[in-house]
Design an enzyme around this catalytic site. Structure first.
Site, PDB file in Angstrom:
ATOM      1  N   HIS A  26       5.108   3.675  13.351  1.00 45.17           N
ATOM      2  CA  HIS A  26       5.353   3.752  11.904  1.00 45.17           C
ATOM      3  C   HIS A  26       6.469   4.779  11.699  1.00 45.17           C
ATOM      4  O   HIS A  26       6.226   5.982  11.698  1.00 45.17           O
ATOM      5  CB  HIS A  26       4.062   4.169  11.187  1.00 45.17           C
ATOM      6  CG  HIS A  26       4.189   4.288   9.700  1.00 45.17           C
ATOM      7  ND1 HIS A  26       3.637   3.381   8.821  1.00 45.17           N
ATOM      8  CD2 HIS A  26       4.833   5.195   8.921  1.00 45.17           C
ATOM      9  CE1 HIS A  26       3.914   3.736   7.579  1.00 45.17           C
ATOM     10  NE2 HIS A  26       4.643   4.843   7.615  1.00 45.17           N
ATOM     11  N   ASN A  61      10.434   4.807   4.074  1.00 42.48           N
ATOM     12  CA  ASN A  61       9.982   3.863   5.093  1.00 42.48           C
ATOM     13  C   ASN A  61      11.150   3.069   5.663  1.00 42.48           C
ATOM     14  O   ASN A  61      12.154   2.846   4.991  1.00 42.48           O
ATOM     15  CB  ASN A  61       8.978   2.879   4.478  1.00 42.48           C
ATOM     16  CG  ASN A  61       7.576   3.462   4.408  1.00 42.48           C
ATOM     17  OD1 ASN A  61       7.058   3.906   5.412  1.00 42.48           O
ATOM     18  ND2 ASN A  61       6.988   3.471   3.220  1.00 42.48           N
ATOM     19  N   HIS A 117      10.012   6.402   9.846  1.00 44.41           N
ATOM     20  CA  HIS A 117      10.667   6.601   8.552  1.00 44.41           C
ATOM     21  C   HIS A 117      12.172   6.730   8.744  1.00 44.41           C
ATOM     22  O   HIS A 117      12.639   7.036   9.840  1.00 44.41           O
ATOM     23  CB  HIS A 117      10.098   7.842   7.860  1.00 44.41           C
ATOM     24  CG  HIS A 117       8.768   7.571   7.205  1.00 44.41           C
ATOM     25  ND1 HIS A 117       8.253   8.358   6.211  1.00 44.41           N
ATOM     26  CD2 HIS A 117       7.860   6.590   7.401  1.00 44.41           C
ATOM     27  CE1 HIS A 117       7.079   7.882   5.830  1.00 44.41           C
ATOM     28  NE2 HIS A 117       6.815   6.814   6.539  1.00 44.41           N
ATOM     29  N   CYS A 141      11.959   7.260  -1.863  1.00 43.79           N
ATOM     30  CA  CYS A 141      13.367   6.862  -1.830  1.00 43.79           C
ATOM     31  C   CYS A 141      14.010   7.350  -0.540  1.00 43.79           C
ATOM     32  O   CYS A 141      14.011   8.547  -0.259  1.00 43.79           O
ATOM     33  CB  CYS A 141      14.099   7.467  -3.019  1.00 43.79           C
ATOM     34  SG  CYS A 141      15.882   7.418  -2.839  1.00 43.79           S
ATOM     35  N   ARG A 190       0.845  -1.206   0.000  1.00 45.82           N
ATOM     36  CA  ARG A 190       0.000   0.000   0.000  1.00 45.82           C
ATOM     37  C   ARG A 190       0.879   1.255   0.000  1.00 45.82           C
ATOM     38  O   ARG A 190       0.998   1.953  -0.989  1.00 45.82           O
ATOM     39  CB  ARG A 190      -0.921  -0.003   1.230  1.00 45.82           C
ATOM     40  CG  ARG A 190      -2.064   1.003   1.162  1.00 45.82           C
ATOM     41  CD  ARG A 190      -1.712   2.442   1.455  1.00 45.82           C
ATOM     42  NE  ARG A 190      -1.074   2.624   2.768  1.00 45.82           N
ATOM     43  CZ  ARG A 190      -0.554   3.767   3.175  1.00 45.82           C
ATOM     44  NH1 ARG A 190      -0.570   4.835   2.378  1.00 45.82           N
ATOM     45  NH2 ARG A 190       0.026   3.866   4.361  1.00 45.82           N
ATOM     46  N   ASP A 191       1.546   1.500   1.123  1.00 45.93           N
ATOM     47  CA  ASP A 191       2.343   2.715   1.295  1.00 45.93           C
ATOM     48  C   ASP A 191       3.432   2.807   0.227  1.00 45.93           C
ATOM     49  O   ASP A 191       3.671   3.877  -0.355  1.00 45.93           O
ATOM     50  CB  ASP A 191       2.957   2.669   2.709  1.00 45.93           C
ATOM     51  CG  ASP A 191       3.651   3.952   3.120  1.00 45.93           C
ATOM     52  OD1 ASP A 191       4.137   4.693   2.252  1.00 45.93           O
ATOM     53  OD2 ASP A 191       3.732   4.206   4.332  1.00 45.93           O
TER      54      ASP A 191
END
Lengths: 333, 333
Positions: free
Chosen positions: B210, B252, B212, B243, B16-17
């Protein structure tokens, strides 16, 4: 910028660890410009050279000249790596403030790296200490346990071996024993456990964490070390010293990302991040085309970033959360 | 491989992400092959799609078909992102097990991202919960506080705003509220502090971290979250989803590196790292030429790596060191 004592010491190893991993040789003038820029960014300990035969490492042939230049930079601790007594003689003659001696915790790595058993290397450490005591008692000596978290030759390295060796180096007279993840095999749980064991054995003689980013865990391992009281961290500008993104490479922790992490946490490093990023220019100029890494320089500083606002006083920051909790626990029990 | 319950849940968000951040659209058959490979590696929660108008995100036009395929994979929790009631209706109709709703903690980001104020978004959350309660009470709902650690538009985000919003989502009936470092601005001290505050407010309803990797702190932030009791972590295979090495990109956390960190620490993920690395092949095949990141796949697994030997029983690992120390402290005091 705050003038208070930084909470952690970032020990920049790029001019030694980085440059000797690159096949090309940076010109002496370029090295001086790069070291000046690192100093201007606020770095106060730099490993500027290693004293080894120029036939083995031509990149370090100008070690004495580089040391003498670095000695002119105010407030800088000038450090050099020495693998043996002969190197220590040359480094002390050049005027270094601090020697760092690599001592392999892995028996196999010791033989491969310095062609000495661990016992023979300990004897060399004793010889270097004796020399220092005799002719330069002000010089600080650090031993760094290579392959402390695993070895690419022998695989696992027994934690007891690492602790014993670190303690034997202190018994031999070094000022501090640090731990190095030479092979990029460390994980945060192991980092906490092993630094705890070393501290239990040698207390305040526990030295730097030298972590690699081989599998992306470099900063997590530095955080883990900070949590258990480590306050000196080795890193390399631009991650120089083994491409961090290539198979099997060593990959030093990137100084820019490490400083960003600590400063963002409110842990003062004494380093100005914008000037640190600017110090990439003389590195690139001295080694055109060489890959230079770092996520923070690529992404830029976050909106609202304000170094001085985030700095907290030293006394609040001498202990990480795990250590602080332990102390609170000890005080209560 | 051990069959015991994993200690942490790795929630894979790549399909998804990741895919919605790439301008090209992966073919439906390629998506199925990739999701199958992720499942075969042991991942047990996958965010497989988002339910948004195909005119806005053509990459997600096949969301219903992908959900229906994912439902055939045994033991998998099939999750989809829904930004509004309409998306929730479609996702529930397709048969998802779990909905995730992005709720911006930053007022500015909320308007920019979903054209709703935070209050309007909370009303939408209430509508989605009411729908779930009426027609699909078994469906789990997660709200995720976007920009919880800082915002690229408004800069700082007040921690009280984040905590209040997470609590309001729980009051609205969601099963868990997680925190998302949408902008890559989080640091480990902040992660510990903010998750602590959220847990104090909503207890076991505290959801996923979540994180990054925009400035290289992704794994350090996951470690920090683990230390204060977080047990669900979002990440993306190959770091797909902005990226991680480009200016301003989202980046991510790379699933392969995250799994390596936890497994190396002895924290069971239930994921087979070799099969996980093999799952990069169908990703690359489905998006030829797209950059795929990850330090562990590049460096390879360390000598002596043995997943099953390193796994420790679940009960030893339910708490991180900080949490364990707190508990010990609580027990003693």
């Amino acid at each position: 910028m705050t003038t208070s004592t930084p909470s952690v010491l970032i020990s920049e190893v790029g001019p030694r660890d980085g440059l000797q991993s690159v096949s090309r040789t940076m010109a002496t003038g370029d090295k001086k410009r790069w070291i000046s820029a690192l100093h201007a960014a606020g770095l106060r300990e730099i490993e500027v050279a290693s004293f080894v035969p120029a036939s083995l490492l031509p990149q370090m042939a100008d070690a004495a000249e580089i040391v003498q230049y670095a000695l002119t930079l105010p407030g800088l601790t000038v450090m050099a790596l020495v693998p043996n007594l002969r190197g220590a003689q040359s480094a002390i003659a050049a005027g270094v403030h601090k020697l760092t001696i690599p001592v392999s915790a892995s028996a196999a790595h010791s033989l491969a790296n310095v062609r000495k058993s661990r016992e023979q290397m300990l004897a060399e450490v004793r010889n270097i200490v004796a020399l220092r005591n005799e002719i330069a008692p002000h010089v600080h000596i650090e031993a760094n346990m290579s392959t402390a978290f695993g070895c690419t030759i022998q695989g696992e390295v027994a934690e007891d071996d690492v602790v014993r060796l670190a303690a034997e180096c202190v018994a031999a007279g070094v000022d501090e024993s640090g731990l190095s993840d030479t092979t990029g095999m460390a994980n945060p749980a192991q980092v906490r456990r092993l630094f705890d064991k070393v501290r239990a054995a040698i207390g305040d003689r526990t030295g730097a964490a030298h972590m690699h980013n081989t599998r992306g865990l470099g900063l997590a391992n530095c955080l883990a070390a900070y949590d258990v009281g480590v306050r000196t961290f080795d890193s390399s500008l631009g991650g120089l010293g083994g491409c961090p993104y290539a198979p099997g490479a060593s990959g030093n922790v990137v100084t820019e990302d490490l400083v960003f992490m600590f400063e963002a946490m409110g842990v003062s490093t004494g380093v100005d991040l914008e000037k640190l990023i600017a110090a990439r220019a003389p590195l690139k100029a001295g080694l055109p085309g060489e890959p230079v890494y770092g996520m923070t320089p690529e992404a830029g500083l976050p909106k609202g970033w304000n170094h001085s606002v985030r700095a907290e006083p030293f006394d609040k920051l001498r202990t990480g959360p795990v250590e602080a909790l332990r102390q609170a626990q000890g005080e209560r029990s």
